[in-house]
Design an enzyme around this catalytic site. Structure first.
Site, PDB file in Angstrom:
ATOM      1  N   HIS A  95       0.835  -1.190   0.000  1.00 32.62           N
ATOM      2  CA  HIS A  95       0.000   0.000   0.000  1.00 32.62           C
ATOM      3  C   HIS A  95       0.870   1.239   0.000  1.00 32.62           C
ATOM      4  CE1 HIS A  95       0.672  -0.990   4.246  1.00 32.62           C
ATOM      5  NE2 HIS A  95       0.419   0.280   4.547  1.00 32.62           N
ATOM      6  N   HIS A  97       0.947   5.291   0.821  1.00 31.02           N
ATOM      7  CA  HIS A  97       0.294   6.360   1.566  1.00 31.02           C
ATOM      8  C   HIS A  97       0.299   7.640   0.741  1.00 31.02           C
ATOM      9  CE1 HIS A  97       0.148   4.487   5.633  1.00 31.02           C
ATOM     10  NE2 HIS A  97       1.125   3.755   5.114  1.00 31.02           N
TER      11      HIS A  97
END
Length: 113
Positions: A95, A97
């Site tokens: 992931h 940010h």
């Protein structure tokens, strides 16, 4: 993966997506609009992404920025990926940010460094 929090996200958490990634708001944001670009395919980190996935992530990042610009009007951004626990990764599913930054929010830097 059954025990992966990102693999089990409900569809309604998604605010944007493409063929490879979905975008959600971080449930523990460091600023207004803090979002995560999460791979749909389970992979541990960004280094496992294919060239096609990397290109798609770049395009989606631009779309996320446009959405956050329209909704929150930040003054800047931090874009970051934590890789492995020693670097701050706590969910071992790739992931990215996207952290909007606002004038005067220097205390946020201390939370993400």
């Amino acid at each position: 993966m059954v025990d992966c929090v990102f693999c089990g996200l409900p569809p309604e958490a998604t605010i944007m997506e493409d063929n490879y990634f979905r975008v959600i708001y971080d449930r523990n944001p460091v600023s207004k609009g803090h979002s995560l670009i999460i791979s749909k395919r389970h992979m541990r980190n960004i280094f496992e992404a294919s060239a096609e996935e990397m290109a798609a992530m770049g395009e989606l990042l631009k779309q996320v920025k446009g959405k956050l610009d329209d909704e929150y009007h930040p003054d800047g951004y931090n874009i970051m990926v934590n890789i492995e626990a020693v670097a701050g990764q706590s969910v071992f599913h790739m992931h990215l940010h996207v952290i909007p930054r606002y004038l005067g929010d220097n205390d946020v830097l201390k939370r993400i460094q």
